[in-house]
Design a protein around this motif. Structure first.
Motif, short mmCIF file in Angstrom:
data_model
loop_
_atom_site.label_atom_id
_atom_site.label_comp_id
_atom_site.label_asym_id
_atom_site.label_seq_id
_atom_site.Cartn_x
_atom_site.Cartn_y
_atom_site.Cartn_z
N UNK A 1 0.84 -1.18 0.00
CA UNK A 1 0.00 0.00 0.00
C UNK A 1 0.89 1.25 0.00
N UNK A 2 0.61 2.22 -0.88
CA UNK A 2 1.46 3.40 -0.97
C UNK A 2 1.31 4.28 0.28
N UNK A 3 2.40 4.96 0.59
CA UNK A 3 2.41 5.89 1.71
C UNK A 3 1.91 7.24 1.21
N UNK A 4 0.73 7.64 1.63
CA UNK A 4 0.11 8.88 1.15
C UNK A 4 -0.39 9.68 2.35
N UNK A 5 0.03 10.94 2.44
CA UNK A 5 -0.47 11.84 3.49
C UNK A 5 -0.85 13.15 2.85
N UNK A 6 -1.96 13.70 3.30
CA UNK A 6 -2.43 15.00 2.82
C UNK A 6 -2.54 15.94 4.01
N UNK A 7 -2.00 17.13 3.86
CA UNK A 7 -2.05 18.15 4.91
C UNK A 7 -2.88 19.32 4.39
N UNK A 8 -3.83 19.74 5.21
CA UNK A 8 -4.67 20.88 4.87
C UNK A 8 -4.64 21.88 6.01
N UNK A 9 -4.83 23.17 5.70
CA UNK A 9 -4.83 24.16 6.77
C UNK A 9 -6.02 23.94 7.70
N UNK A 10 -5.80 24.04 8.99
CA UNK A 10 -6.88 23.82 9.96
C UNK A 10 -7.71 25.07 10.17
N UNK A 67 -1.23 20.08 0.80
CA UNK A 67 0.08 19.51 0.48
C UNK A 67 -0.10 18.01 0.58
N UNK A 68 0.21 17.29 -0.48
CA UNK A 68 0.05 15.83 -0.49
C UNK A 68 1.39 15.18 -0.82
N UNK A 69 1.81 14.28 0.04
CA UNK A 69 3.06 13.55 -0.18
C UNK A 69 2.73 12.10 -0.46
N UNK A 70 3.28 11.56 -1.54
CA UNK A 70 3.12 10.14 -1.84
C UNK A 70 4.47 9.60 -2.27
N UNK A 71 4.48 8.38 -2.75
CA UNK A 71 5.75 7.74 -3.12
C UNK A 71 6.44 8.43 -4.30
N UNK A 72 5.67 9.12 -5.14
CA UNK A 72 6.24 9.78 -6.32
C UNK A 72 6.84 11.14 -5.99
N UNK A 87 10.40 13.62 -5.56
CA UNK A 87 11.33 13.62 -4.44
C UNK A 87 12.76 13.90 -4.90
N UNK A 88 13.12 13.42 -6.08
CA UNK A 88 14.49 13.61 -6.57
C UNK A 88 14.81 15.08 -6.86
N UNK A 89 13.80 15.93 -7.00
CA UNK A 89 14.01 17.35 -7.28
C UNK A 89 13.95 18.22 -6.04
N UNK A 90 13.72 17.61 -4.88
CA UNK A 90 13.56 18.38 -3.65
C UNK A 90 14.86 18.38 -2.85
N UNK A 91 15.34 19.59 -2.52
CA UNK A 91 16.53 19.73 -1.68
C UNK A 91 16.16 19.68 -0.20
N UNK A 133 10.23 16.03 5.92
CA UNK A 133 11.70 15.89 5.99
C UNK A 133 12.10 14.44 6.12
N UNK A 134 11.33 13.66 6.89
CA UNK A 134 11.60 12.23 7.04
C UNK A 134 11.44 11.48 5.73
N UNK A 135 10.42 11.82 4.97
CA UNK A 135 10.21 11.16 3.66
C UNK A 135 11.35 11.52 2.72
N UNK A 136 11.85 12.75 2.80
CA UNK A 136 12.94 13.16 1.92
C UNK A 136 14.22 12.41 2.25
#
Length: 138
Positions: A1-10, A67-72, A87-91, A133-136
């Motif tokens: 199962x892919x690791x997917x998290x979505x963050x929205x402003x509260x 902001x949505x982070x997934x495996x791609x 992810x490869x383009x993120x410093x 940062x952990x995913x990166x």
């Protein structure tokens, strides 16, 4: 199962949509309570509705941000502008103390504001940045 998290402003999201509802209710109530001898020309009515629609569009843009982070990589929706960054383009991710939101920094030193993570959300924002940062690093 892919690791997917979505963050929205509260709080920002709640405020944006609450203000939109209040704006519509106030427009309706004021329109009904005006004396009969006060009337608007068609041009004034159109102008008023254009302004109301512009404000509602702006508020919806704030509320729909995420902001949505997934495996791609990371997908960022700031209002009506969408960014897909692998992810490869993120410093890295920067969020200084007191910053209104974090910033994604690419390998080309371009910066993308992560409006979907609001600094005013406190611990939730810190958790989101720590997760990214952990995913990166992984």
């Amino acid at each position: 199962m892919p690791d997917l998290r979505t963050f929205r402003p509260g709080g920002t999201r709640v405020v944006a949509y609450a203000v939109a509802v209040i704006l519509l209710v106030l427009t309706f109530v004021i329109g009904l309570s005006l004396p009969d001898e006060i009337s608007f020309t068609p041009a004034e009515t159109v102008t008023l509705w254009i302004i109301i629609l512009a404000v509602l569009t702006l508020l919806h843009g704030i509320g729909r941000s995420f902001v949505r982070a997934d495996d791609a990589g990371v997908e960022v929706l700031n209002g009506y502008r969408r960014h897909h960054i692998p992810w490869s383009s993120i410093k890295g991710f920067a969020m200084n103390t007191g910053a209104p939101w974090p910033t994604l920094v690419t390998n080309d030193d371009e910066r993308v504001i992560l409006f979907g993570i609001q600094g005013s959300d406190g611990g939730y924002a810190r958790e989101a940045v720590t997760y990214l940062r952990g995913r990166l690093a992984a």
